[in-house]
Design a protein around this motif. Sequence first.
Motif, PDB file in Angstrom:
ATOM      1  N   TYR A   1       0.474  -1.166   0.014  1.00 27.50           N
ATOM      2  CA  TYR A   1      -0.094   0.137   0.239  1.00 27.50           C
ATOM      3  C   TYR A   1       0.767   1.110  -0.029  1.00 27.50           C
ATOM      4  O   TYR A   1       1.134   1.941  -0.373  1.00 27.50           O
ATOM      5  N   VAL A   2       2.310   1.144   0.861  1.00 28.36           N
ATOM      6  CA  VAL A   2       2.614   2.560   0.838  1.00 28.36           C
ATOM      7  C   VAL A   2       3.681   2.890  -0.077  1.00 28.36           C
ATOM      8  O   VAL A   2       4.008   4.311  -1.042  1.00 28.36           O
ATOM      9  N   LEU A   3       4.230   1.231  -0.713  1.00 24.34           N
ATOM     10  CA  LEU A   3       4.707   1.211  -2.063  1.00 24.34           C
ATOM     11  C   LEU A   3       3.999   2.292  -2.326  1.00 24.34           C
ATOM     12  O   LEU A   3       4.853   2.845  -3.822  1.00 24.34           O
ATOM     13  N   ASN A   4       2.745   1.610  -3.365  1.00 24.91           N
ATOM     14  CA  ASN A   4       1.994   1.942  -4.348  1.00 24.91           C
ATOM     15  C   ASN A   4       1.577   3.375  -4.400  1.00 24.91           C
ATOM     16  O   ASN A   4       1.453   3.892  -5.833  1.00 24.91           O
ATOM     17  N   GLN A   5       2.091   4.152  -3.341  1.00 27.12           N
ATOM     18  CA  GLN A   5       2.190   5.610  -3.628  1.00 27.12           C
ATOM     19  C   GLN A   5       3.391   6.439  -4.187  1.00 27.12           C
ATOM     20  O   GLN A   5       3.492   7.705  -4.550  1.00 27.12           O
ATOM     21  N   ALA A   6       4.486   5.411  -4.270  1.00 24.77           N
ATOM     22  CA  ALA A   6       5.785   5.883  -5.522  1.00 24.77           C
ATOM     23  C   ALA A   6       5.209   6.338  -6.619  1.00 24.77           C
ATOM     24  O   ALA A   6       4.886   5.036  -6.652  1.00 24.77           O
ATOM     25  N   ILE A   7       6.111   6.804  -6.877  1.00 26.54           N
ATOM     26  CA  ILE A   7       6.509   6.649  -8.036  1.00 26.54           C
ATOM     27  C   ILE A   7       7.879   5.608  -8.727  1.00 26.54           C
ATOM     28  O   ILE A   7       8.452   5.784  -8.395  1.00 26.54           O
ATOM     29  N   ARG A   8       7.028   4.781  -9.292  1.00 26.87           N
ATOM     30  CA  ARG A   8       8.032   3.445  -9.504  1.00 26.87           C
ATOM     31  C   ARG A   8       8.791   3.962 -11.185  1.00 26.87           C
ATOM     32  O   ARG A   8       8.153   3.714 -12.193  1.00 26.87           O
ATOM     33  N   ASN A   9       9.772   3.479 -11.002  1.00 31.86           N
ATOM     34  CA  ASN A   9      11.173   3.664 -11.724  1.00 31.86           C
ATOM     35  C   ASN A   9      11.739   1.914 -12.237  1.00 31.86           C
ATOM     36  O   ASN A   9      12.283   0.946 -10.891  1.00 31.86           O
ATOM     37  N   GLU A  10      12.321   1.843 -13.083  1.00 34.26           N
ATOM     38  CA  GLU A  10      13.095   1.070 -13.460  1.00 34.26           C
ATOM     39  C   GLU A  10      14.080   1.073 -13.109  1.00 34.26           C
ATOM     40  O   GLU A  10      15.118   1.991 -13.261  1.00 34.26           O
ATOM     41  N   LEU A  11      14.704  -0.411 -12.032  1.00 36.18           N
ATOM     42  CA  LEU A  11      16.308   0.007 -11.722  1.00 36.18           C
ATOM     43  C   LEU A  11      16.839   0.232 -12.577  1.00 36.18           C
ATOM     44  O   LEU A  11      17.334  -0.519 -14.132  1.00 36.18           O
ATOM     45  N   LYS A  12      18.196   1.427 -12.509  1.00 40.10           N
ATOM     46  CA  LYS A  12      18.994   2.025 -12.972  1.00 40.10           C
ATOM     47  C   LYS A  12      20.187   1.628 -11.908  1.00 40.10           C
ATOM     48  O   LYS A  12      20.066   2.322 -10.802  1.00 40.10           O
ATOM     49  N   THR A  13      21.229   1.593 -12.615  1.00 35.92           N
ATOM     50  CA  THR A  13      22.292   0.693 -11.100  1.00 35.92           C
ATOM     51  C   THR A  13      22.451   2.479 -10.891  1.00 35.92           C
ATOM     52  O   THR A  13      23.404   2.362  -9.652  1.00 35.92           O
ATOM     53  N   SER A  14      23.056   3.342 -11.943  1.00 35.72           N
ATOM     54  CA  SER A  14      23.094   4.898 -10.888  1.00 35.72           C
ATOM     55  C   SER A  14      22.447   5.726 -10.475  1.00 35.72           C
ATOM     56  O   SER A  14      22.817   6.607  -9.474  1.00 35.72           O
ATOM     57  N   ARG A  15      20.977   4.898 -10.075  1.00 32.40           N
ATOM     58  CA  ARG A  15      19.949   5.927  -8.861  1.00 32.40           C
ATOM     59  C   ARG A  15      20.608   5.120  -7.494  1.00 32.40           C
ATOM     60  O   ARG A  15      20.185   5.980  -7.000  1.00 32.40           O
ATOM     61  N   THR A  16      20.357   3.741  -7.509  1.00 36.90           N
ATOM     62  CA  THR A  16      20.089   3.811  -5.781  1.00 36.90           C
ATOM     63  C   THR A  16      21.049   2.826  -5.601  1.00 36.90           C
ATOM     64  O   THR A  16      21.853   2.557  -4.357  1.00 36.90           O
ATOM     65  N   VAL A  17      21.396   2.080  -6.837  1.00 35.95           N
ATOM     66  CA  VAL A  17      22.412   1.309  -5.730  1.00 35.95           C
ATOM     67  C   VAL A  17      24.003   1.591  -6.253  1.00 35.95           C
ATOM     68  O   VAL A  17      23.934   1.976  -6.744  1.00 35.95           O
ATOM     69  N   PRO A  18      24.525   1.594  -4.850  1.00 35.15           N
ATOM     70  CA  PRO A  18      25.744   2.842  -4.571  1.00 35.15           C
ATOM     71  C   PRO A  18      27.339   2.204  -5.403  1.00 35.15           C
ATOM     72  O   PRO A  18      27.405   1.118  -5.357  1.00 35.15           O
ATOM     73  N   PHE A  19      27.721   3.327  -5.447  1.00 35.32           N
ATOM     74  CA  PHE A  19      29.934   2.215  -5.588  1.00 35.32           C
ATOM     75  C   PHE A  19      30.156   2.653  -4.524  1.00 35.32           C
ATOM     76  O   PHE A  19      29.414   3.704  -3.162  1.00 35.32           O
TER      77      PHE A  19
END
Length: 247
Positions: free
Chosen positions: A127-145
Amino acid sequence: MNTSKQRNIPGTGNKNKNRCLSCGTTQNIGRRKYCSIDCRQKLRYALNIRTGLLMALNIRYATFYFTDMMIIMDVLPYGSGNIFSFTYPRSNGSKPAEDYRMMSAVLGNEWWAEKKRTNKHYLASRYVLNQAIRNELKTSRTVPFETEIPVIKESSLTYLKLSRSELKSPELEKLLKSAYRVQVKKHHPDLGGKPDAFRKIHQAYLDLVQWLENPSYIKRRGFPDKWFYDGTKNKWVQPTPYRNPNG
């Protein structure tokens, strides 16, 4: 919960000025990343004291950043191929830490209300996640270096007027000797300098010589412009130093 596709980092309202990565101010910031240690610690505390929602949502990684208009939190749940982006409007006169408290309270209350209604943990999270904008995973967005940070006292660099980026120079030994000679000419007691200041400069030189003989680093995961949450450690860390694109 208000959402937007805007994805600007702190300071995009004025690209010519450096901004505090904790509150966004440009006043007296110079080349520093934070206006004060206290400001940085307050945002870190606000983020870390409210990790319960991230744990409930089974978040692997998350980032937090802000613009003049909103705060943004991107989250990547375990096992998901999507990033979920939550945004919340900035309040007049408030700092990002205060706005984050409000956003997390709203999301947390909605999670608990749905959990109470359905008696299902996963339904509340959905329910909570459905309130967010859903984006396809891109490495540069949230996966850290991963960044390597030299283990050396900041004061040692300050006394010799060196920067951390210079520690990576192949000419570091020459830079170190040159910087030491410059400071000796300014602060040696025989040349009118103060003994205490000269002792600190000399010790800084010895510390850096020792580091040069046996360089040591700590590794940090994260992003240079966003606060980063690691679900395996359940804590937020401040933005990492900027990477050198040339290595």
